[in-house]
Enzyme design. Structure first.
Site, short mmCIF file in Angstrom:
data_model
loop_
_atom_site.label_atom_id
_atom_site.label_comp_id
_atom_site.label_asym_id
_atom_site.label_seq_id
_atom_site.Cartn_x
_atom_site.Cartn_y
_atom_site.Cartn_z
N TYR A 237 0.83 -1.20 0.00
CA TYR A 237 0.00 0.00 0.00
C TYR A 237 0.87 1.26 0.00
CZ TYR A 237 -4.28 -2.47 1.62
OH TYR A 237 -5.38 -3.27 1.75
N GLY A 258 7.70 -1.29 -3.10
CA GLY A 258 7.49 -0.69 -1.80
C GLY A 258 6.39 0.36 -1.82
N HIS A 259 6.13 0.92 -0.64
CA HIS A 259 5.05 1.90 -0.50
C HIS A 259 5.31 3.14 -1.34
CE1 HIS A 259 8.01 2.94 2.65
NE2 HIS A 259 7.63 4.19 2.44
N ASN A 260 4.26 3.65 -1.95
CA ASN A 260 4.26 4.88 -2.76
C ASN A 260 4.98 4.75 -4.09
OD1 ASN A 260 3.04 6.03 -0.49
ND2 ASN A 260 4.92 6.99 0.21
N SER A 278 8.65 5.01 -2.61
CA SER A 278 8.55 6.34 -3.24
C SER A 278 9.41 6.51 -4.48
CB SER A 278 8.87 7.45 -2.23
OG SER A 278 7.94 7.43 -1.16
#
Length: 363
Positions: A237, A258-260, A278
């Site tokens: 997420y 990974g996230h973002n 990110s």
């Protein structure tokens, strides 16, 4: 299931020659092909295998002399490997999933299933989920709350979609794919040793060890149209905004986002690629097996990275990268060739020193 040579050629937009009414039931390598198989000998180097098998028909290369190869019929595509896409789609026997809703499936009353959706044994479809028409939810899949799947989704066995995941049309997930787990995001009350080391590129400074505190994931995961996710992939997420994957992007087995993370359109991420939080990946990017992408960097459109490359900083569009740390492929290969020459240069320098020292003693 069988098809005539003429039917297959028409489906591929290829030329059919010889006895085009001949029927085949499957495809095989030339040396293993029997009379009912279509032998795949799409370049001259594979043609010698035809003599070892018993194929009557084959898919060959443009302009091939099929009669000289002892065949009764042949298919001659303009681009053989591209023709493989259509051929395998035509001959794919599928996984045998039955249509309809299996009696052991658990479907929340508030879930919405489009026309002709198939839900396999022990699958779970949670509250508020919306499944597009013609989708297949395989055995033991878990569809979380408020998930949205476009039409024609195809989820193999034991796929998990966490709450609020959204996918466009024709999503394909291989067994064990996990989309929508919490991001690996933690923080300390005061600046940590990791932050100090990152800022100084090595020195941890006076920072003290502290407990890690979870940052919860409020975002979800959004996938575009025609995305494919390989076996045992994991997509986190986003922290606040969604983790995103663009249209027609394909993830091989064991890829981790990974996230973002944002991945653009039409990308290929090969086995065991890991992209840290990110990072932003442009369109038409290809990352070879076991590539790593550091967090918070940008990889430009059209970048190609060879297997095992570690991308630690921004990469401009159109670059071809290799190595750890990543450099342009031609420079990396030049450095590698120089490194291989190093032992010989050391020996030559040692011999020269020995000769010089002997010369000095002689004088």
């Amino acid at each position: 299931m069988s098809h005539t040579i003429a039917e297959i050629a028409a489906a591929l937009g290829a030329e059919a020659v010889g006895e085009t009414a001949l029927r085949i039931t499957h495809a095989a390598e030339p040396q293993e092909a029997g009379p009912e198989a279509l032998a795949l000998a799409m370049s001259p180097k594979y043609a010698e295998g035809l003599a070892k098998g018993a194929a009557r028909a084959a898919m060959l290369w443009p302009g091939a002399d099929w009669q000289a190869l002892g065949l009764e019929a042949a298919i001659l595509p303009q681009r053989s490997r591209y023709a493989m896409s259509g051929l395998t789609r035509l001959l794919d026997p599928g996984q045998g999933y039955a249509p309809g809703i299996h009696p052991t499936a658990l479907i929340d009353p508030s879930a919405e299933l489009g026309a002709d959706v198939s839900v396999g044994p022990y699958a779970i479809v949670s509250a508020g989920a919306r499944i597009g028409a013609g989708s297949v939810i395989g055995p033991h899949c878990v569809i979380g709350c408020d998930v949205t799947l476009g039409e024609g989704a195809y989820l193999r066995e034991q796929v998990t979609l966490g709450a609020r995941v959204t996918a466009g049309a024709r999503l394909i997930c291989q067994p064990g794919a996990r989309i929508g787990g919490d991001g690996f995001s933690f923080v300390t009350a005061e600046p940590s040793t990791v932050e100090a080391a990152r800022k100084s590129l090595g020195d941890q400074g006076e920072a003290k060890a502290q407990p890690w505190i979870r940052i919860h994931s409020l975002g979800a995961v959004t996938l575009g149209d025609d995305v494919e996710v390989g076996m045992n992939c994991t997509l986190d997420y986003g922290t606040v905004r969604d983790t995103r994957v663009g249209n027609n992007t394909k993830l091989d087995n064991q890829v981790h986002l990974g996230h973002n993370v944002v991945v653009g359109d039409n990308c290929l991420l090969c086995g065991q690629v890991g992209i840290a939080g990110s990072a932003v990946i442009g369109d038409n990017v290809v990352l070879g097996g076991q590539c790593g992408v550091s967090d918070n960097i940008f990889i430009g459109d059209g970048v190609i990275a060879g297997g095992g490359t570690k991308l630690l900083s921004n990469v401009p569009a159109g670059r071809t990268m290799l190595g750890y740390p990543a450099t342009q492929m031609d420079k990396q290969m030049e450095s590698y060739r120089a490194l291989r020459r190093l032992p010989r240069l050391v020996r030559e320098v040692a011999e020269m020193r020995k000769a010089v020292f002997k010369s000095d003693k002689g004088d």
